[in-house]
Design a protein around this motif. Structure first.
Motif, PDB file in Angstrom:
ATOM      1  N   VAL A  47      -4.359   6.719   5.035  1.00 20.34           N
ATOM      2  CA  VAL A  47      -3.364   6.457   3.990  1.00 20.34           C
ATOM      3  C   VAL A  47      -3.331   7.606   2.987  1.00 20.34           C
ATOM      4  O   VAL A  47      -2.262   8.047   2.556  1.00 20.34           O
ATOM      5  CB  VAL A  47      -3.659   5.118   3.278  1.00 20.34           C
TER       6      VAL A  47
ATOM      7  N   ARG B   1      -0.073   0.365  -5.821  1.00 20.32           N
ATOM      8  CA  ARG B   1      -0.428   0.510  -4.411  1.00 20.32           C
ATOM      9  C   ARG B   1      -1.804   1.145  -4.247  1.00 20.32           C
ATOM     10  O   ARG B   1      -2.561   0.774  -3.344  1.00 20.32           O
ATOM     11  CB  ARG B   1       0.652   1.311  -3.695  1.00 20.32           C
TER      12      ARG B   1
ATOM     13  N   PHE C 220      -4.258   1.904   8.237  1.00 24.05           N
ATOM     14  CA  PHE C 220      -4.391   1.521   6.839  1.00 24.05           C
ATOM     15  C   PHE C 220      -5.746   1.906   6.253  1.00 24.05           C
ATOM     16  O   PHE C 220      -6.099   1.474   5.161  1.00 24.05           O
ATOM     17  CB  PHE C 220      -4.159   0.015   6.677  1.00 24.05           C
TER      18      PHE C 220
ATOM     19  N   SER D  82      -6.281   6.617  -6.336  1.00 21.85           N
ATOM     20  CA  SER D  82      -7.177   5.696  -5.632  1.00 21.85           C
ATOM     21  C   SER D  82      -8.632   5.965  -5.996  1.00 21.85           C
ATOM     22  O   SER D  82      -9.436   5.029  -6.091  1.00 21.85           O
ATOM     23  CB  SER D  82      -6.969   5.798  -4.121  1.00 21.85           C
TER      24      SER D  82
ATOM     25  N   TRP E 178      -4.743  -0.744  -2.320  1.00 19.77           N
ATOM     26  CA  TRP E 178      -5.412  -0.134  -1.168  1.00 19.77           C
ATOM     27  C   TRP E 178      -6.917  -0.052  -1.403  1.00 19.77           C
ATOM     28  O   TRP E 178      -7.711  -0.379  -0.521  1.00 19.77           O
ATOM     29  CB  TRP E 178      -4.848   1.259  -0.907  1.00 19.77           C
TER      30      TRP E 178
ATOM     31  N   ILE F  96       0.814  -1.214   0.000  1.00 19.56           N
ATOM     32  CA  ILE F  96       0.000   0.000   0.000  1.00 19.56           C
ATOM     33  C   ILE F  96       0.852   1.271   0.000  1.00 19.56           C
ATOM     34  O   ILE F  96       0.497   2.271  -0.623  1.00 19.56           O
ATOM     35  CB  ILE F  96      -0.941  -0.009   1.220  1.00 19.56           C
TER      36      ILE F  96
ATOM     37  N   SER G  80      -8.612  -3.253  -0.931  1.00 21.16           N
ATOM     38  CA  SER G  80      -8.626  -3.731   0.456  1.00 21.16           C
ATOM     39  C   SER G  80      -9.714  -3.087   1.300  1.00 21.16           C
ATOM     40  O   SER G  80      -9.982  -3.537   2.414  1.00 21.16           O
ATOM     41  CB  SER G  80      -7.265  -3.461   1.116  1.00 21.16           C
TER      42      SER G  80
END
Length: 572
Positions: free
Chosen positions: A363, A450, A359, A414, A454, A336, A457
């Protein structure tokens, strides 16, 4: 890059905990001598992010010394000759039969490595390599079984009365878990091998400093029943299987020193000048306190310079014992966070400062902070302790660690990954339209992978779910203002979406509806309309009242999808 000799902080340079620790290490070794910085870990389970301080603290000190031109080695001891202490969750119950055997002699229940110890060493090695950490590894199984410490073992046995005198003075000191600042820290301390001190014998031989492995079952569940100082023959009885055996310590190597004697013995043998340790090793009566006296009085060496490192917490994780599964490891963090960022978490704070790695949404903010620090570090006039931490995190003596050629903000990457749930190529195309030109996907790495990891997740409730079909009920119940906003938006939305133009349209629609131009300053009424319009778009596009930044969301979805979900007539 030289920092001006063996001592740091010259020429007005910023000074941090690494500078001071490196100075202490040089002072211990003596000017001009090789400096040995050491670390040690028991591969009893996954090496988690709390354990990582054990590795990175001496690494940063070694790197500082290399920059000064000082000869240094980072020596890491794998305590794989430690006993297997308990069966963690997820491991077959029959592994309880191995309790008391060396970690290196316990089979790997997953059958992918030669032993339990190797199963947990390998992933940590890979993570350290990714972070640029180089160290000379030593297996304590190999060292003991090769007879390397035989003379040191005999020396300790000859001085067992003096050793017991020292141990006895500290035996009633406070247990470290009583000094913990949190419940999870207390649990971690209570689970530490640092405070084990089981008797190795009985009667006059109680607290014998050397514990033989049972010749029958291989466990350390032995009581020394006799020892002959002249012949060095030691006899014992195993408490598990009742086996009565003997070993000649001067000729055979079937045992090891108890921990509180083993550690100072190795300081002297390895000539260690600096070694960090966790709180569990540094409290009254614990390993370091006892060891610093034993190393001087028994092994003729000075205890190494040290720093004590504090607890590292993980948001939502209650226990950080490396004998239990389910705790984030360096590999999890590196999936991540970019490798320099993981290093930065451990160098920007002094080791004695506890911190928590989150996390979750933190982040994104962490990446923002890192990017801001990178921009600051580009200006030599702004070099301070924070920039020094950035420099230590970003490179080693071998060169810089990998970073993306095109540094797209993590929140943007992201968000696009979240909305598109697409391939790296698809995300790359959207990112191009968001104003970050690049030639290849590789120029976005390692950050892109990453961001995707992330996003994947996150719990389902925190993901952005794009509607598959228009919300016909909501579209049928639009107010007059809402109908006008959507009509203007669809009319002004270009077919080829670029971030700046889309941003202008998204914020400009309520202005136009009130008779203003795109470039006019919004009135209070327009600001209220913008808030309502944004909520409407989120409702119709992702069935939520909020989500990723709207211009980014629109560009990521593409004009065709946006028009369809907003009820625009389809074209043939």
């Amino acid at each position: 890059m030289s920092r001006g000799g063996a001592r740091g902080g010259r020429s007005g340079e910023p000074i941090d905990w690494v500078t001071r620790a490196a100075d202490d290490a040089v002072r211990h070794a003596g000017e001009g001598n090789l400096v040995t910085v050491a670390s040690g870990a028991s591969p009893s389970g996954p090496i988690h992010l709390g354990n990582l301080r054990e590795f990175l603290t001496p690494h940063f000190v070694a790197e500082e010394l290399r920059r000064r031109g000082v000869a240094v080695r980072h020596l890491h001891s794998w305590d794989d000759y430690d006993r297997f202490r308990k069966v963690p969750a997820g491991v077959p119950a029959e592994w309880a039969d191995h309790i008391g055997r060396p970690l290196s002699a316990v089979p790997d229940p997953w059958e992918c490595h030669p032993s339990w110890a190797e199963h947990f060493k390998e992933p940590l090695r890979a993570s350290l390599a990714e972070m640029g950490v180089q160290m000379d590894e030593v297996s304590q199984t190999v060292m003991y079984q090769a007879g390397t410490y035989r003379e040191q073992v005999l020396h300790a046995i000859r001085h067992r009365d003096r050793i017991e005198e020292v141990l006895g003075r500290y035996r009633t000191k406070a247990a470290p878990e009583t000094l913990a600042e949190s419940e999870e820290e207390a649990e971690s301390l209570a689970d530490s091998v640092a405070n084990e001190e089981e008797p190795a014998g009985s009667g006059d031989l109680a607290r014998f400093p050397y514990r033989p492995w049972c010749g029958e079952c291989g466990r350390d569940t032995t009581d020394v029943t006799s020892y002959d100082d002249e012949t060095t023959v030691l006899t014992y009885t195993c408490r598990v299987d009742g086996h009565q055996g003997s070993t000649t310590v001067s000729e055979e190597d079937g045992g090891k020193l108890v921990w509180k004697v083993d550690w100072p013995m190795r300081w002297a043998w390895e000539k260690v000048d600096f070694e960090p340790a966790g709180l569990d090793h540094m409290t009254p009566g614990s390993s370091y306190t006892v060891g610093q006296e034993l190393v001087a009085s028994i092994f003729d060496w000075q205890a190494p310079a040290r720093v004590t490192y504090a607890f590292v917490g993980i948001a939502g994780v209650q226990k950080m014992s490396s004998s239990s599964g389910g705790v984030p490891t360096p590999a999890d963090a590196l999936a991540i966070l970019e490798a320099p960022m993981v290093r930065w978490l451990y160098t920007r704070r002094a080791p004695k400062q506890a911190f928590t790695i989150d996390f979750g949404p933190e982040v994104v903010r962490l990446y923002d902070e890192w990017d801001a620090l990178r921009r600051k570090a580009a200006d030599p006039a702004k070099r301070d302790v924070a920039v020094l931490a950035f420099e230590r995190a970003s490179a080693t003596a071998d060169g810089p660690l990998p970073v993306p050629d095109v540094a797209v903000p993590f929140r943007t990457l992201s968000s696009v990954a979240d909305v598109t749930a697409g391939s790296a190529d698809l995300i790359s195309r959207v990112i191009e339209h968001l104003g970050f030109p690049h030639d290849t996907v590789e120029q976005l790495e390692p950050r892109l992978a990453r961001a995707m990891a992330w996003t994947a997740s996150l719990p389902a409730g925190e993901r952005t779910t794009v509607r598959s079909d228009p919300d016909t009920d909501r579209l049928a119940s639009l107010s007059e203002d809402e109908e006008l906003w959507l009509r203007i938006f669809l009319d002004r939305l270009p077919d080829e979406l670029e971030l700046d133009e889309v941003t202008s349209v998204v914020y400009g629609v309520p202005k136009v509806a009130r008779g203003l131009g795109f470039e006019d300053a919004p009135t209070d009424q327009v600001k209220a309309d913008q808030k309502a319009f944004f909520t409407l778009l989120y409702n119709l596009l992702v069935d939520a009242d909020r989500g990723p930044r709207l211009p980014t969301l629109v560009v990521a979805l593409g004009a065709e999808t946006v028009r369809r979900l907003l009820g625009a007539p389809t074209t043939a």
